[in-house]
Design an enzyme around this catalytic site. Structure first.
Site, mmCIF file in Angstrom:
data_model
loop_
_atom_site.group_PDB
_atom_site.id
_atom_site.type_symbol
_atom_site.label_atom_id
_atom_site.label_comp_id
_atom_site.label_asym_id
_atom_site.label_seq_id
_atom_site.Cartn_x
_atom_site.Cartn_y
_atom_site.Cartn_z
ATOM 1 N N ARG A 1 48.387 47.911 39.576
ATOM 2 C CA ARG A 1 47.219 48.643 39.053
ATOM 3 C C ARG A 1 46.907 49.762 40.048
ATOM 4 N NH1 ARG A 1 42.617 45.964 36.019
ATOM 5 N NH2 ARG A 1 42.614 48.070 35.144
ATOM 6 N N ASP B 1 36.034 51.407 41.472
ATOM 7 C CA ASP B 1 37.420 51.100 41.845
ATOM 8 C C ASP B 1 37.928 51.941 43.001
ATOM 9 O OD1 ASP B 1 37.058 50.237 38.911
ATOM 10 O OD2 ASP B 1 38.813 49.159 39.646
ATOM 11 N N ARG C 1 41.100 40.684 37.118
ATOM 12 C CA ARG C 1 40.778 42.100 37.060
ATOM 13 C C ARG C 1 39.520 42.327 37.896
ATOM 14 N NH1 ARG C 1 36.514 41.247 35.331
ATOM 15 N NH2 ARG C 1 36.077 43.468 35.515
ATOM 16 N N GLY C 2 39.156 43.603 38.051
ATOM 17 C CA GLY C 2 38.063 43.924 38.961
ATOM 18 C C GLY C 2 38.673 44.206 40.330
#
Ligand code: MRU
Length: 355
Positions: free
Chosen positions: A83, A235, A46-47
């Site tokens: 995502r 993001d 993630r990230g």
């Protein structure tokens, strides 16, 4: 090994399963495009920068199975959809796609694998520079009468969200390495607790003083003068300077503005999306209700448990990100230095990119 994504001696892509942190550090192999997609979707990785890099390798692995144009597009779209908010994922997939476009099918997988490796190397280099710029900026903040620099961060924008160094945590690691006394207030970051679980874990690993706080404590700490600056990752930055980051970031920005605390957003230029005009156009990922209804952790005997914290039947919403309007952001901190969170600032930093 400090990189979060690496190739082992057998040529296999490996990472750390972040869903198990801080209780267990387990390495996992990512051998197929499907495994890469699942790792992104289920947040083993993630990230924004890290999911971009895993997506890039996923596309390379897909090309090993089938190097046709049709297969390339199919894999691209599947990985991109895993995502939707972090633009780094699509950016990295486009970088790989553009590298292989025009190449003979027999060469595509190798070219794509090579490009994914470059994406990783570039990320490490960018973040190190963000660390330098950010450390200079934070060091210069006025701290009347205090010898400790108190920073507040939300979610995890540390080395585990990237290939190494992190974005928001890169300046903190730089300052700590330079001997500056720094202390980090770590928002727990419900619902998945990336702050409490991951940021606290990696700060502890590097010996950086920190304190985990409940998400709603930050406003009081700012009001009490116990926060010199807020620094978060991001993001997606829209063309007008609005930023999307983990849900809860906006409330920290509001509290920072109300209390005269600078609010910095650290990100590589690959997080800036000139095609998204403003924050309202950023797609906000809605995740499973179970992330809100249940809490995962460890019991006192060390065994792992997942417990319900919401009454059965209560409706739940789980938007995973929010948008902080540009007017609340003191500066964007990129590998090209600090710039205004504004259309002009974003344009200037994009133009500073080597072509
Ligand atoms: O849902 P996550 O854990 O992927 O969210 C991560 C964040 O919000 C980070 O702040 C962001 O990706 C920046 S990473 C350097």
């Amino acid at each position: 090994m400090s990189r979060t994504l690496w190739i082992d001696t057998e040529g296999t892509l490996r990472t750390i399963d972040q869903t198990l942190l801080p209780f267990e550090r387990r390495e996992v192999a990512l051998r197929t495009p499907g495994e890469c997609e699942l790792a992104i979707r289920e947040m083993l990785v993630r990230g924004a920068p890290l999911i971009g890099a895993v997506g890039a390798y996923g596309l390379a692995l897909a090309l090993r199975e089938d190097a046709s144009d049709a297969a390339l597009w199919r894999a691209f779209e599947r990985l991109a959809a895993a995502r939707p908010t972090a633009v780094n994922l699509r950016w990295a997939l486009e970088r790989v796609r553009d590298r292989v476009a025009g190449a003979a099918p027999a060469q595509r997988a190798a070219l794509a694998w090579d490009e994914a490796g470059r994406i990783c190397d570039d990320d490490v280099a960018c973040n190190a520079v963000i660390g330098e710029h950010g450390a200079r900026l934070l060091r210069a903040l006025p701290r009347p009468g205090a010898d400790v620099l108190n920073l507040l961060t939300h979610c995890n924008a540390g080395r585990l969200a990237t290939i190494d160094h992190g974005t928001a945590l890169a300046p903190i690691y730089r300052l700590h390495a330079d001997g500056v006394r720094v202390h980090v207030w770590v928002d727990e970051t419900r619902p998945r607790n990336q702050g409490a679980a991951i940021t606290a874990w990696e700060l502890a690993e590097r010996g950086v003083p920190h304190t985990v706080i409940a998400d709603n404590a930050g406003g009081l700490l700012m009001m009490q003068g116990r926060v010199d600056a807020v620094i978060v990752g991001c993001d997606r930055v829209a063309a007008n300077g609005d930023v999307a980051n983990k849900v809860g970031t906006y409330l920290k920005a509001l509290a920072a503005r109300d209390n005269g605390v600078p609010f910095y957003v650290a990100c590589p230029v690959s997080t800036i999306d000139p095609l998204t005009p403003d924050g309202a156009a950023i797609p906000i990922e809605e995740r499973a209700a179970r992330e809100v209804t249940h809490l995962a952790g460890a019991l006192d005997d060390g065994s792992r448990a997942c417990v319900r914290v919401v009454p059965e039947g209560s409706p739940v919403a789980n938007p995973a990100f929010d948008v902080t309007p540009a007017r609340l952001v003191t500066a964007l901190l990129t590998e090209h230095g600090a710039c205004d969170a504004s259309a002009a600032g974003v344009r200037a930093v994009l133009e500073a990119r080597p072509s």
